[in-house]
Scaffold this active site. Structure first.
Site, PDB file in Angstrom:
ATOM      1  CD  GLU A 374      55.390  74.812  43.813  1.00  0.00           C
ATOM      2  OE1 GLU A 374      55.354  74.859  42.575  1.00  0.00           O
ATOM      3  OE2 GLU A 374      55.651  73.771  44.450  1.00  0.00           O
ATOM      4  CB  THR A 511      52.115  60.246  39.605  1.00  0.00           C
ATOM      5  OG1 THR A 511      51.678  61.561  39.963  1.00  0.00           O
ATOM      6  CG2 THR A 511      53.462  59.933  40.272  1.00  0.00           C
TER       7      THR A 511
END
Ligand SMILES: *[C@@H]1O[C@H](CO)[C@@H](O)[C@H](O)[C@H]1NC(C)=O
Ligand SMILES: *[C@@H]1O[C@H](CO)[C@@H](O)[C@H](O)[C@H]1NC(C)=O
Ligand SMILES: *[C@@H]1O[C@H](CO)[C@@H](O)[C@H](O)[C@H]1NC(C)=O
Ligand SMILES: *[C@@H]1O[C@H](CO)[C@@H](O)[C@H](O)[C@H]1NC(C)=O
Length: 528
Positions: A374, A511
């Site tokens: 992440e 997006t």
């Protein structure tokens, strides 16, 4: 369309896209694309498994908890996974699932929710998902789906949702408040908003205006955006085109000077060039601002790790001081630079984009699971260390890993994020180089091997541990909208919604990976 069968894959001699709309091509030539049918089918199967688990255990709630076979209403309980899966089901031609979602859309009660509403998340997932389904059904799929009340309800529901959200813009400056409450709609009365949550509304809200002939939606979103196109005071623009993060809702002025291409700021930059693709006549200024940001990034942010100067990452900034940290979310930037390079005929942007794709892919290949973390950090080769970085040196346990890999993990989760596969998709569509298809297929197989769990797919705790170190028991709605879509499209046949290398685009992906039809593309207007 002419196709040759070559060793199990189908080589397309791409005369043009799909159907009857072959148009004269511009000067630049499209690469030849390869179709890998069995891979595309494997991704479709993963979609079906994920959907079946969701439909059985979680629908009409937002998200599946695949291990406990429970659900979560993390997006206001309006069926986020169903709306986010809609455009992917259409693109995959999964008519059973399309039918289930078409039945569901008119039943969503967008007037009611008991939890806080995020203007940004609601726009990119729900509004984007609805507008995209509308554009696909009224465009390339015209005639495939029976025109009925169910189809008309898609746009009606989008408009009803936006009408409930528009109170967000009722601030002294017109910069929206991102946090709302409903029944009745009202602002949470925050004092600032970030540039991603202000600047990632214009595509969806402008599209809604263009489809409904009601200019109000576009005007609201573009007013908020105007403060980002002309940032004040100087504090808010540490490098030309590269901004701070937070803007005061009273005045529209920036209140800080830190930023990057990662979460909180990312899709503001992404949408500058995508608005130009959506309509070059109206959004030339957005293109100019993207060019400034891209040029400043090349000049100031490009960084190579001390231990792996073959890798390229983009630094973040605090004022003009750099921080050598990045994250999975920021890995969309490779694809965005490639898109800008294609649209503006600037190989320098495409080249940086391809280098960023390689860098992000390296965060996958280095770990035990083959999935990227992440968040990660590195030391910068040029400045000789972690100048300005918060985490200037790798922790002891990760020194050897850093020496070999060029980064260390500062948050090792993988939560089914799409950005690395997304950028591989742009790299493939720009170059036609099949290595990007191979890498995307590798990534898909690793995600499948690590995250397939219980009744669907789940995020994992630690990519640096074999098997992922435990499941988070959560199947994000963007798994349907983004990871499965890009993993499929990179292996699938050409189609009107695919990204084009030769200026013949008909769609732009929001997006959340929902394809929105261009305002003035070849098929830009409804055929109704
Ligand atoms: C459309 O309607 C016709 C006639 O009602 C029906 O036969 C057909 O199966 C329908 N097609 C789809 C895709 O629902
Ligand atoms: C925000 O302020 C307005 C105007 O004073 C008020 O009507 C509204 O209820 C407030 N919102 C919340 C969530 O308290
Ligand atoms: C919007 O205007 C166009 C052109 O005047 C018209 O063809 C279209 O039907 C209108 N759409 C709506 C939803 O009113
Ligand atoms: C995905 O995982 C399942 C279960 O482990 C396996 O049966 C299937 O073959 C995998 N698919 C791919 C494409 O690797």
């Amino acid at each position: 369309m002419l196709a040759l069968d070559v060793g199990g894959s189908v080589l397309l001699l791409a005369l043009a896209a799909h159907g009857a709309v072959a148009a004269p091509h511009s000067n630049s030539r499209a690469p030849q694309y390869v179709v890998n049918r069995h891979r595309a089918d494997a991704v479709k199967e993963a979609f079906q498994i994920s959907w079946d688990g969701y439909y059985k255990h979680a629908f009409p709630h937002d998200s599946l908890r695949p291990i406990s076979n429970g659900y979560s209403d993390d997006r206001n309980g309006w069926g986020a996974s169903a709306v986010d899966a809609f455009s992917t089901a259409l693109i995959m031609g999964n008519w059973d699932v399309v039918d289930q979602i078409l039945d569901f859309i008119p039943c969503i009660d967008f007037d009611k929710t008991t939890t806080e509403v995020s203007l940004f998340e609601t726009t990119i997932r729900y509004l984007g998902g609805l507008l995209s389904a509308h554009d696909l059904i009224k465009g390339p799929y015209y005639g495939h789906v029976n025109q009925s009340a169910r189809v008309d309800a898609i746009l009606e529901q989008a408009q009803r949702l936006a009408d409930n959200l528009k109170v967000a813009f009722d601030t002294p400056s017109g910069v929206p408040d991102n946090s709302l409450f409903f029944n009745p709609p009202r602002k949470a009365n925050g004092t600032t908003n970030g540039i991603a949550t202000i600047g990632t509304l214009v595509l969806e809200w402008t599209r809604l205006s263009d489809l409904t002939n009601n200019t109000e939606y576009a005007r609201l979103a573009q007013r908020g955006e105007s403060y980002l196109l002309d940032p004040k005071p100087a504090l808010g623009e540490p490098f030309p085109g590269l901004l701070g993060t937070n803007v005061d809702l009273e005045t529209g002025r920036f209140v800080d000077d830190q930023g990057g291409w990662g979460g909180g700021t990312d899709s503001f930059y992404e949408y500058l060039i995508k608005m130009y693709l959506y309509d070059p006549e109206r959004f030339g200024v957005y293109r100019d601002r993207w060019v400034l940001a891209a040029d400043s990034s090349i000049q100031h942010l490009v960084s190579h790790p001390t231990t792996r100067d073959d890798l390229t990452f983009l630094a973040e900034w605090r004022g003009r001081k750099l921080r050598f940290v990045s994250e999975h979310l920021a890995c969309f930037s490779g694809g965005n630079f490639i898109l800008g390079g294609l649209l503006l005929h600037q190989p320098a942007y495409t080249d940086l984009g391809l280098a960023l794709v390689d860098g992000c892919l390296a965060t996958y290949s280095a770990t035990a699971t083959g999935l990227g973390p992440e968040m990660f950090a590195w030391q910068d080769a040029r400045s000789g260390g972690g100048a300005g970085g918060d985490k200037a040196r790798p922790p002891l346990a990760q020194r050897a890993f850093y020496a070999a890999s060029g980064f260390w993990s500062t948050n090792a989760q993988y939560v089914l994020r799409p950005e690395v596969v997304e950028s591989l998709y742009y790299a493939y569509r720009a170059t036609g180089d099949v290595k990007y298809q191979e890498w995307a297929w590798d990534a898909f197989r690793r995600i499948n091997a690590t995250c397939r769990a219980g009744s669907g797919y789940s995020g994992v705790r630690d990519v640096n541990v074999d098997g992922g170190g435990g499941f988070l028991d959560f199947q994000e709605s963007f798994w349907f909208a983004e990871v499965l879509k890009y993993s499929y499209l990179i292996q699938a046949e050409d189609a009107p919604w695919q990204v084009k290398a030769d200026q013949t685009n008909e769609f732009v992906f929001n997006t959340e990976a929902h394809p929105i039809r261009l305002a003035r593309g070849r098929e830009g207007r409804d055929r109704r």
